[in-house]
Design a protein around this motif. Structure first.
Motif, short mmCIF file in Angstrom:
data_model
loop_
_atom_site.label_atom_id
_atom_site.label_comp_id
_atom_site.label_asym_id
_atom_site.label_seq_id
_atom_site.Cartn_x
_atom_site.Cartn_y
_atom_site.Cartn_z
N ARG A 74 -1.56 44.41 55.46
CA ARG A 74 -2.86 44.64 54.84
C ARG A 74 -3.55 45.85 55.46
O ARG A 74 -3.52 46.04 56.67
CB ARG A 74 -3.74 43.39 55.02
CG ARG A 74 -5.04 43.44 54.24
CD ARG A 74 -5.66 42.05 54.14
NE ARG A 74 -6.86 42.07 53.32
CZ ARG A 74 -8.10 42.00 53.78
NH1 ARG A 74 -8.30 41.86 55.07
NH2 ARG A 74 -9.14 42.04 52.96
N GLY A 75 -4.16 46.64 54.62
CA GLY A 75 -4.88 47.81 55.12
C GLY A 75 -4.01 49.03 55.34
O GLY A 75 -4.47 50.01 55.93
N LYS A 118 -14.78 46.03 68.30
CA LYS A 118 -14.27 45.21 67.21
C LYS A 118 -13.02 45.72 66.51
O LYS A 118 -12.35 44.96 65.82
CB LYS A 118 -15.36 45.07 66.12
CG LYS A 118 -16.68 44.51 66.59
CD LYS A 118 -17.70 44.55 65.45
CE LYS A 118 -19.06 44.06 65.92
NZ LYS A 118 -20.07 44.15 64.82
N GLU A 119 -12.71 47.02 66.65
CA GLU A 119 -11.75 47.60 65.71
C GLU A 119 -10.45 48.09 66.32
O GLU A 119 -9.56 48.51 65.59
CB GLU A 119 -12.43 48.77 64.97
CG GLU A 119 -13.61 48.34 64.12
CD GLU A 119 -14.40 49.52 63.57
OE1 GLU A 119 -14.01 50.68 63.84
OE2 GLU A 119 -15.42 49.29 62.88
N TYR A 150 -8.97 48.21 63.12
CA TYR A 150 -8.96 46.91 62.46
C TYR A 150 -10.28 46.74 61.72
O TYR A 150 -11.23 46.15 62.23
CB TYR A 150 -8.73 45.78 63.46
CG TYR A 150 -8.43 44.45 62.78
CD1 TYR A 150 -7.14 44.16 62.35
CD2 TYR A 150 -9.44 43.52 62.56
CE1 TYR A 150 -6.87 42.97 61.71
CE2 TYR A 150 -9.16 42.32 61.92
CZ TYR A 150 -7.88 42.05 61.50
OH TYR A 150 -7.60 40.87 60.85
N GLU A 151 -10.36 47.31 60.51
CA GLU A 151 -11.55 47.22 59.68
C GLU A 151 -11.25 46.40 58.44
O GLU A 151 -10.08 46.19 58.08
CB GLU A 151 -12.02 48.61 59.26
CG GLU A 151 -12.45 49.51 60.41
CD GLU A 151 -13.03 50.81 59.91
OE1 GLU A 151 -14.26 50.93 59.85
OE2 GLU A 151 -12.25 51.71 59.56
N ARG A 152 -12.31 46.01 57.73
CA ARG A 152 -12.11 45.33 56.45
C ARG A 152 -11.68 46.38 55.43
O ARG A 152 -12.45 47.28 55.11
CB ARG A 152 -13.40 44.65 56.00
CG ARG A 152 -13.26 43.84 54.71
CD ARG A 152 -14.51 43.01 54.44
NE ARG A 152 -15.67 43.86 54.21
CZ ARG A 152 -16.00 44.38 53.02
NH1 ARG A 152 -15.23 44.15 51.97
NH2 ARG A 152 -17.07 45.12 52.88
N PRO A 153 -10.45 46.27 54.90
CA PRO A 153 -9.98 47.29 53.97
C PRO A 153 -10.85 47.33 52.70
O PRO A 153 -11.26 46.30 52.19
CB PRO A 153 -8.55 46.84 53.63
CG PRO A 153 -8.16 45.93 54.75
CD PRO A 153 -9.42 45.25 55.18
N GLN A 154 -11.15 48.53 52.24
CA GLN A 154 -11.88 48.73 51.00
C GLN A 154 -11.50 50.10 50.46
O GLN A 154 -10.68 50.80 51.06
CB GLN A 154 -13.38 48.61 51.22
CG GLN A 154 -13.92 49.49 52.34
CD GLN A 154 -15.38 49.24 52.61
OE1 GLN A 154 -16.22 49.52 51.78
NE2 GLN A 154 -15.70 48.70 53.79
N ARG A 160 -6.59 50.48 57.46
CA ARG A 160 -6.40 50.16 58.88
C ARG A 160 -5.50 51.18 59.56
O ARG A 160 -5.60 51.39 60.75
CB ARG A 160 -5.85 48.74 59.02
CG ARG A 160 -6.91 47.70 58.65
CD ARG A 160 -6.40 46.27 58.71
NE ARG A 160 -7.50 45.35 58.47
CZ ARG A 160 -7.37 44.04 58.32
NH1 ARG A 160 -6.15 43.49 58.37
NH2 ARG A 160 -8.41 43.29 58.11
#
Length: 425
Positions: A9-10, A65-66, A116-120, A125
């Protein structure tokens, strides 16, 4: 049948047809860097975690966080690089580039980064970042140069709907005065803010201004502006940067709320945004600023620096939003069509001769009929198709057809390469 393994993912696969666009952008960035005398540096994809906690900052979202961090088999804490500046500066210090005869040291990098971010849309990532760093000069003219290089990349690729936003974060004295004012402003009601902002109040209150969760809080709108705390030296520096940008014809807007939240950032800060309709909520294409203090933080001598970084993915999205078609050429010079076993065997050597002479060429490998081979030539957008059958081979002849105008000539096979060179010219 085994279960299919999915892509993480990402992340994304960049396939033929798209990779050519990436190559075009990368080559354009390299060409522009060559004009500006920035030289490429390549650093490891992973570094000691301490580099980023010190070089990027403990209070940043990236570090907190990332980051993709792990312990390797030797018990060392390492991290996949989340950005390029810290690695570049670490290399600058470790390789004593501050002692080079040519100063300032002007570097660029290009490669994958990991967060490590929320993919959009437009955010991955694993993403590819291009950036430059100019180390060793306190001249505001180099601030203008760095901004102009970033603008040149976007403009030469065909983007028109761009907005440059700039601000000054002042020197250490100005930053301290502003910091004290921010703490006094937020402290009485800090309990109304998110836990991140509460943690940042004492460590780095300027980061509160960059908070997404609390951006609509009334205290954000009335927060003290850094511009009001610039001392005379900082104000003069900012005035010169603006003058130089005007001198070279670059339009800009001033935004006193634009911050680069790391402690070592000072003086010039800037972002380039897309004004294209339908581009999306996150409009920033590129961010940068001056970071006097970072080299010392990573163990080097006092050395001023400035740089920027941009995402290739977001650049591609901006090109799509403006409907810009990159001039990517996928045509080949010649496709060899064969009919008969002997002719097919002969084209193996002929294909090699064409490629060795510098031409892009291809042949059939699937024993397809002549009509299907011509369709394949169309898919390759071949400029010419050379047709060789067993009878033509026996007669030392080969037919050459232009796919642009349909014209066809018959050439001696033993001098085909020389004749083909003349035709291509």
């Amino acid at each position: 049948m085994s279960k299919q393994i999915q892509i993480p993912r990402g992340t994304q696969d960049i396939l033929p047809g798209e990779t050519e666009k990436w190559q075009y952008i990368e080559n354009k960035a390299r060409e522009i860097c060559e004009k500006y005398q920035y030289k490429e540096i390549r650093t490891p994809i992973f570094e000691h975690t301490e580099l980023f906690s010190r070089g990027v900052g403990d209070t940043t979202d990236i570090v907190q966080k990332e980051m993709y961090s792990f312990t390797d088999r030797g018990g060392r804490e390492v991290t996949l690089r989340p950005e390029g500046t810290a690695s570049t500066v670490r290399s600058f210090v470790g390789n004593k580039m501050f002692g080079l005869a040519t100063q300032p040291v002007k570097l660029y990098y290009m490669g994958p980064m990991f967060r490590y971010e929320r993919p959009q849309a437009g955010r991955f990532r694993q993403f590819v970042q291009f950036g430059i760093e100019a180390l060793g000069s306190n001249d505001p003219a180099i601030d203008a140069e760095v901004i102009s290089l970033a603008m040149a990349i976007y403009q030469e690729l065909g983007l028109k709907k761009l907005k440059l936003v700039i601000n000054s974060l002042g020197d250490k004295e100005s930053r301290k005065a502003h910091r004290d004012a921010l703490i006094a402003h937020f402290q009485p009601r800090i309990g109304e803010f998110c836990s991140d902002c509460q943690n940042r109040l004492e460590k780095n209150p300027m980061r509160i201004l960059d908070c997404k969760a609390d951006r609509d809080h009334e205290l954000m709108k009335s927060a003290p502006s850094i511009i009001d705390f610039l001392n005379e030296e900082s104000s003069e520096y900012f005035t010169k940067v603006k003058k130089y940008l005007t001198d070279i014809g670059i339009e800009f807007e001033e935004d006193p709320n634009l911050v680069r939240g790391l402690d070592y950032y000072n003086h010039t800060a800037f972002e380039i945004m897309s004004d294209a309709e339908g581009f999306g909520a996150i409009t920033t294409l590129c961010g940068g600023g001056r970071y006097n203090g970072l080299v010392e933080e990573i163990g080097g001598p006092e050395t001023p620096g400035i740089g920027f970084a941009l995402s290739i993915e977001r650049l591609l999205a901006a090109l799509d939003a403006e409907g810009v078609e990159l001039p990517v050429v996928n045509k080949i010079d010649c496709y060899l069509v064969s009919l008969g076993e002997n002719a097919k065997d002969y084209t193996v050597g002929l294909l090699h001769q064409l490629r060795s002479a510098g031409f892009s060429a291809e042949r059939d490998y699937l024993d397809r009929k002549i009509k299907t081979q011509f369709k394949a030539a169309d898919r390759y957008q071949a400029k010419y198709v050379a047709v060789l059958g067993d009878d033509e081979l026996a007669d030392n002849k080969i037919a050459l057809k232009s796919m642009d105008d349909g014209g066809q000539v018959e050439l001696p096979l033993d001098s085909f390469l020389e004749k083909f060179k003349e035709l291509i010219k």
